[in-house]
Design an enzyme around this catalytic site. Structure first.
Site, PDB file in Angstrom:
ATOM      1  N   SER A   1       4.982   2.634  -4.257  1.00 48.31           N
ATOM      2  CA  SER A   1       4.075   2.274  -5.361  1.00 48.31           C
ATOM      3  C   SER A   1       2.633   2.665  -5.086  1.00 48.31           C
ATOM      4  CB  SER A   1       4.153   0.766  -5.636  1.00 48.31           C
ATOM      5  OG  SER A   1       3.861   0.037  -4.473  1.00 48.31           O
TER       6      SER A   1
ATOM      7  N   HIS B   1      -1.486  -3.417  -2.153  1.00 45.30           N
ATOM      8  CA  HIS B   1      -1.888  -2.200  -2.874  1.00 45.30           C
ATOM      9  C   HIS B   1      -3.393  -1.968  -2.706  1.00 45.30           C
ATOM     10  CE1 HIS B   1       1.929  -3.386  -4.838  1.00 45.30           C
ATOM     11  NE2 HIS B   1       2.143  -2.080  -4.751  1.00 45.30           N
TER      12      HIS B   1
ATOM     13  N   ASP C   1      -4.273  -6.746  -3.786  1.00 42.69           N
ATOM     14  CA  ASP C   1      -3.357  -7.898  -3.799  1.00 42.69           C
ATOM     15  C   ASP C   1      -2.724  -8.100  -2.432  1.00 42.69           C
ATOM     16  OD1 ASP C   1      -1.738  -5.726  -3.577  1.00 42.69           O
ATOM     17  OD2 ASP C   1      -0.470  -6.174  -5.298  1.00 42.69           O
TER      18      ASP C   1
END
Lengths: 232, 232
Positions: A11, A194, A191
């Site tokens: 991600s 990320h 977070d």
């Protein structure tokens, strides 16, 4: 010649074209000189990456005029999810992670022999933020423990560096680099996992540095068309 | 199949991967589904574009697995520079601009017959800001006149729409769309010509709408790899 730079990861790669992302920054930096190709897969580990690598790379193509010059391989953040916590289904044992990185490297070198593989270690983890941003946390899990720890991420980072050395490949130790930034827990991460704007900037600059060391910079790569001033 | 979306234009395209840019937003939106290929050339007119189109498109490639599905053709902002002002060297007469757009269309359809060409008109011009942001203004030019006017940009926009209709191609009339935004002069433009964050957003949404009408959306295009949840 207009080389391709492929970003292959989880991600943190998939989101790299979001506002201020390190992928978009690379495309912007290398405008007219190189194409940045995005292959980011949220939630993916090296185990999942190996399942899709053939299919996901096949459309990219590489020829004399547009060779794949470098592939950033950026996995480990999910592999390092702890086996006995609520994202344990992602966990890949350290030895398998290393073997998988070797297999990813071998596959890339098989299809694009002249491409350089640049490994990127997983980023550091800010555990407090992970507790607040838990993903797929079962209701019955009231342990209050994060699914990832910085210590585990660090072990995977070291393991990644070892494999890079074995492959004689460059490696970006983003786990260490980001922890040198003041207040890194909040300044570089959004977070706890990320990348925030500053984390994107740090990674972008590290990638630029590694590419430059390989002769891939805006100074050495030719522009694919002359500046307008020269056409007047 | 993972289609390619090619962005071919001037500086408004070249800068489209800068922070909040419409190109980066497209790449982010179509992550896992399409590749966004940047071919932006600051200062270029349709006349210059034709000089480089063969060379700049040749490395992109298009095959069954990764066809060029759409090419955004976004020129005219430089062509519309007024002939008797200080950027007059850029000026391309309206009739030649139209002929050049047709030639660009014809070249793209020759090399990629199944690709759709989406024309984008030049954006509106905020003349006051152009006076302040003059480029290559000779010292002796104390006229205080802008090198571009909104009226001229509007004529090129209309001319672009005419050609799009002749080619049975979609067209995005960003000249009109942006002028519907409150305070468009300052809200959508950064320097009276290039796009501010809101202008990038307006264009991004218009491009998404046109692509969707062609069946190219995140709902219709298949992802190139399954979501991680389905692999568990």
């Amino acid at each position: 010649m207009r080389p391709k730079l492929v970003l292959f990861g989880d991600s943190i790669t998939e989101y790299s074209f979001d506002e201020g992302g390190w992928g978009a920054s690379l495309a912007n930096h290398f405008t007219r000189r190189a194409d940045v190709i995005l292959r980011g897969y949220s939630g993916y580990t090296t185990r999942f990456a190996l399942k899709i690598i053939e299919k996901t790379m096949e459309g990219i193509g590489s020829d004399e005029k547009s060779p794949v010059a470098a592939v950033m391989v950026f996995f480990g953040a999910n592999d390092a999810a702890l086996p006995d916590r609520h994202n344990g289904f992602l966990h890949v044992p350290l030895a398998e992670y290393q073997q998988n990185l070797k297999s990813i490297y071998a596959y890339i070198k098989k299809i694009w022999p002249s491409a350089v593989v640049i490994f990127i270690t997983p980023p550091p983890i800010y555990e407090e933020a992970r507790i607040k941003n838990a993903w797929l946390l079962p209701e019955e899990d009231t342990s209050g423990l994060p699914e990832r720890t910085n210590e585990a991420a660090g072990e995977f980072a070291k393991a990644c560096i070892t494999i890079a050395k074995e492959c004689s490949s460059p490696v970006i130790d983003i786990w260490s680099k980001m922890q040198q930034v003041p207040d890194w827990e909040k300044s570089t991460l959004s977070d706890g996992l990320h990348l925030a704007a500053l984390g994107n900037k740090v990674l972008f600059e590290e990638v630029l540095r590694e590419l430059k060391a390989l002769g891939l910079s805006d100074e050495t790569l030719p522009a694919d068309a002359p500046p307008v001033e020269s056409l007047l």
